[in-house]
Design a protein around this motif. Structure first.
Motif, PDB file in Angstrom:
ATOM      1  N   HIS A  66      49.607  30.913  52.063  1.00  0.00           N
ATOM      2  CA  HIS A  66      48.333  31.160  51.756  1.00  0.00           C
ATOM      3  C   HIS A  66      48.787  31.731  50.401  1.00  0.00           C
ATOM      4  N   LEU A  67      47.988  31.717  49.352  1.00  0.00           N
ATOM      5  CA  LEU A  67      48.021  32.183  47.834  1.00  0.00           C
ATOM      6  C   LEU A  67      46.761  33.114  47.573  1.00  0.00           C
ATOM      7  N   PHE A  68      47.245  34.381  47.572  1.00  0.00           N
ATOM      8  CA  PHE A  68      46.116  35.361  47.351  1.00  0.00           C
ATOM      9  C   PHE A  68      45.421  35.369  46.130  1.00  0.00           C
ATOM     10  N   ARG A  69      44.132  35.597  46.004  1.00  0.00           N
ATOM     11  CA  ARG A  69      43.517  36.031  44.509  1.00  0.00           C
ATOM     12  C   ARG A  69      43.562  37.451  44.361  1.00  0.00           C
ATOM     13  N   ASP A  70      43.425  37.845  43.164  1.00  0.00           N
ATOM     14  CA  ASP A  70      43.065  39.103  42.853  1.00  0.00           C
ATOM     15  C   ASP A  70      41.701  39.805  43.735  1.00  0.00           C
ATOM     16  N   GLY A  71      41.911  40.888  44.405  1.00  0.00           N
ATOM     17  CA  GLY A  71      40.847  41.264  45.137  1.00  0.00           C
ATOM     18  C   GLY A  71      40.497  40.904  46.303  1.00  0.00           C
ATOM     19  N   GLU A  72      41.115  39.878  46.915  1.00  0.00           N
ATOM     20  CA  GLU A  72      40.905  39.185  48.011  1.00  0.00           C
ATOM     21  C   GLU A  72      41.148  40.079  49.005  1.00  0.00           C
ATOM     22  N   THR A  73      40.309  40.372  50.176  1.00  0.00           N
ATOM     23  CA  THR A  73      40.341  41.018  51.472  1.00  0.00           C
ATOM     24  C   THR A  73      41.338  40.049  52.593  1.00  0.00           C
ATOM     25  N   PHE A  74      41.867  40.760  53.470  1.00  0.00           N
ATOM     26  CA  PHE A  74      42.378  40.188  54.664  1.00  0.00           C
ATOM     27  C   PHE A  74      42.631  41.099  55.815  1.00  0.00           C
ATOM     28  N   ARG A  75      42.754  40.412  56.830  1.00  0.00           N
ATOM     29  CA  ARG A  75      42.827  41.252  58.200  1.00  0.00           C
ATOM     30  C   ARG A  75      44.128  41.388  58.683  1.00  0.00           C
ATOM     31  N   ILE A  76      44.646  42.524  59.154  1.00  0.00           N
ATOM     32  CA  ILE A  76      45.770  42.932  59.893  1.00  0.00           C
ATOM     33  C   ILE A  76      45.411  43.491  61.311  1.00  0.00           C
ATOM     34  N   GLY A  77      44.966  42.614  62.162  1.00  0.00           N
ATOM     35  CA  GLY A  77      44.305  43.028  63.255  1.00  0.00           C
ATOM     36  C   GLY A  77      42.987  44.131  62.890  1.00  0.00           C
ATOM     37  N   GLU A  78      43.233  45.280  63.370  1.00  0.00           N
ATOM     38  CA  GLU A  78      42.041  46.256  63.148  1.00  0.00           C
ATOM     39  C   GLU A  78      42.040  46.834  61.568  1.00  0.00           C
ATOM     40  N   LEU A  79      42.939  46.452  60.844  1.00  0.00           N
ATOM     41  CA  LEU A  79      43.171  46.950  59.603  1.00  0.00           C
ATOM     42  C   LEU A  79      42.529  46.067  58.619  1.00  0.00           C
ATOM     43  N   THR A  80      42.042  46.455  57.548  1.00  0.00           N
ATOM     44  CA  THR A  80      41.535  45.625  56.421  1.00  0.00           C
ATOM     45  C   THR A  80      42.521  45.855  55.136  1.00  0.00           C
ATOM     46  N   ALA A  81      42.998  44.930  54.555  1.00  0.00           N
ATOM     47  CA  ALA A  81      44.076  45.138  53.457  1.00  0.00           C
ATOM     48  C   ALA A  81      43.371  44.371  52.245  1.00  0.00           C
ATOM     49  N   THR A  82      43.681  44.480  51.143  1.00  0.00           N
ATOM     50  CA  THR A  82      43.413  44.032  49.904  1.00  0.00           C
ATOM     51  C   THR A  82      44.449  43.474  48.733  1.00  0.00           C
ATOM     52  N   ALA A  83      44.466  42.315  48.452  1.00  0.00           N
ATOM     53  CA  ALA A  83      45.472  41.999  47.453  1.00  0.00           C
ATOM     54  C   ALA A  83      45.198  42.292  46.039  1.00  0.00           C
ATOM     55  N   LEU A  84      46.016  43.142  45.203  1.00  0.00           N
ATOM     56  CA  LEU A  84      45.744  43.507  43.949  1.00  0.00           C
ATOM     57  C   LEU A  84      46.906  42.634  43.160  1.00  0.00           C
ATOM     58  N   PHE A  85      46.234  42.034  41.981  1.00  0.00           N
ATOM     59  CA  PHE A  85      47.196  41.300  40.931  1.00  0.00           C
ATOM     60  C   PHE A  85      47.634  42.358  40.099  1.00  0.00           C
ATOM     61  N   VAL A  86      49.142  42.527  39.804  1.00  0.00           N
ATOM     62  CA  VAL A  86      49.664  43.394  39.112  1.00  0.00           C
ATOM     63  C   VAL A  86      51.026  42.888  38.472  1.00  0.00           C
ATOM     64  N   PRO A  87      50.686  42.169  37.366  1.00  0.00           N
ATOM     65  CA  PRO A  87      51.761  41.427  36.664  1.00  0.00           C
ATOM     66  C   PRO A  87      52.054  42.294  35.665  1.00  0.00           C
ATOM     67  N   GLY A  88      53.363  41.842  35.034  1.00  0.00           N
ATOM     68  CA  GLY A  88      54.292  42.355  34.093  1.00  0.00           C
ATOM     69  C   GLY A  88      55.619  42.404  34.380  1.00  0.00           C
ATOM     70  N   HIS A  89      56.130  42.841  35.421  1.00  0.00           N
ATOM     71  CA  HIS A  89      57.351  42.573  35.833  1.00  0.00           C
ATOM     72  C   HIS A  89      57.767  41.068  35.938  1.00  0.00           C
ATOM     73  N   THR A  90      56.810  40.325  36.688  1.00  0.00           N
ATOM     74  CA  THR A  90      57.142  38.856  36.600  1.00  0.00           C
ATOM     75  C   THR A  90      55.169  38.510  36.377  1.00  0.00           C
ATOM     76  N   PRO A  91      54.889  37.291  36.110  1.00  0.00           N
ATOM     77  CA  PRO A  91      53.319  37.033  36.053  1.00  0.00           C
ATOM     78  C   PRO A  91      52.864  36.784  37.273  1.00  0.00           C
ATOM     79  N   ALA A  92      53.395  36.927  38.220  1.00  0.00           N
ATOM     80  CA  ALA A  92      52.917  36.769  39.676  1.00  0.00           C
ATOM     81  C   ALA A  92      53.004  37.989  40.465  1.00  0.00           C
TER      82      ALA A  92
END
Length: 286
Positions: free
Chosen positions: A122-148
């Motif tokens: 899976h490749l996450f987009r910025d702001g994409e949400t996903f589940r870890i069981g009962e938990l909700t998680a959000t992917a945040l794009f934070v480039p600079g160290h690398t572009p990804a």
């Protein structure tokens, strides 16, 4: 529900891996797992990954995600090895294709090596949400160290990868291919704009002499005391500092083997016709 967080520190590479889960008997994500590598012999081993497995089994967890914050240059990923034993989807940010393109050329990898991120589940987009069981998680794009680079926000906890270090260490280097100090500054500000009580979990700690490794801090502590990015640090000042500092840094010890494994989602290179797998060492190229 607050995330349960178990850190695992590797003193050889200064890496902290995490098991993040909702509850005992529930669901878990593994973040930035380490595959041990001996550069003298070229042998891999799984002491660090075995600790994650033991924890998962002891707490009766079902692994649903194996999350990479970026293609690390300082340790090899155990993602593929762990997936084969525990399951779960290996995921990273969608801009990994840029990193793969650069390093496919540098290492002159096999023609069949794809530079579209398809090695990952899976490749996450910025702001994409996903589940870890009962938990909700959000992917945040934070480039600079690398572009990804991606960070993962799970409740009041953010797993920041290499974007920030402990306040007395500062920030990540920006001189790898595709890195950029101005971009890292903006990514750091995105994290530091979160509430002061937000907990930040680091991928690495390189403690100054006299301090033991630490991997948890807060937004408020970073704003108050980060030696590179405290409140009031301007973008211009950060770029000047980071650029000058990066010129003094040597390459990470494991960058050449690590990148070749990590852009493959932790898989080893394909075997040659003699059944042996090889890493490439480009001479006078870095």
């Amino acid at each position: 529900m607050q995330a349960q967080i178990a850190p695992f520190y590797d003193p050889v590479t200064g890496t902290i891996s995490y098991v993040v889960y909702d509850q005992c008997g529930g669901h878990a994500a593994l973040i930035d797992p380490v595959l041990d590598y001996d550069p003298k012999s070229g042998r891999t081993s799984t002491a660090n990954a075995d600790k994650l497995i033991d924890y998962v089994l002891t707490h009766d967890l079902s692994v649903v995600w194996i999350l990479e914050t970026h293609a690390h240059a300082d340790h090899l990923s155990a993602a593929a090895w762990l997936k084969a034993r525990l399951g779960g989807k290996i995921a990273i940010g969608e801009h990994i294709n840029q990193v793969q393109g650069v390093f496919k050329r540098l290492f002159h990898l096999e023609e069949s090596f794809a530079t579209d991120g398809s090695q990952f589940d899976h490749l996450f987009r910025d702001g994409e949400t996903f589940r870890i069981g009962e938990l909700t998680a959000t992917a945040l794009f934070v480039p600079g160290h690398t572009p990804a680079d991606m960070a993962y926000q799970i409740g009041d906890a953010v797993f920041v990868g290499d974007t920030l270090f402990m306040p007395d260490v500062g920030s990540a280097r920006c001189d790898f291919p595709g890195g950029d100090a101005a971009t890292l500054y903006q990514s750091a500000q995105r994290i530091l704009s979160l509430p002061d009580e937000t907990r930040l979990f680091l991928c690495h700690d390189y403690p100054p002499e006299g301090r033991k490794p630490v991997w948890e801090t807060t937004v408020g502590a970073q704003k108050a005391a980060n030696i590179h990015l405290h409140a009031g640090t301007t973008e211009q000042d950060f770029i000047a500092m980071r650029t000058a500092r990066d010129k003094t840094l040597g390459m990470p010890t494991l960058i050449l083997p690590a990148i070749q494994i990590n852009i493959r989602a932790g898989e080893l290179p394909p075997a040659d016709d003699n059944g042996v797998r090889y890493l490439r060492i480009p001479l006078n190229a870095l």
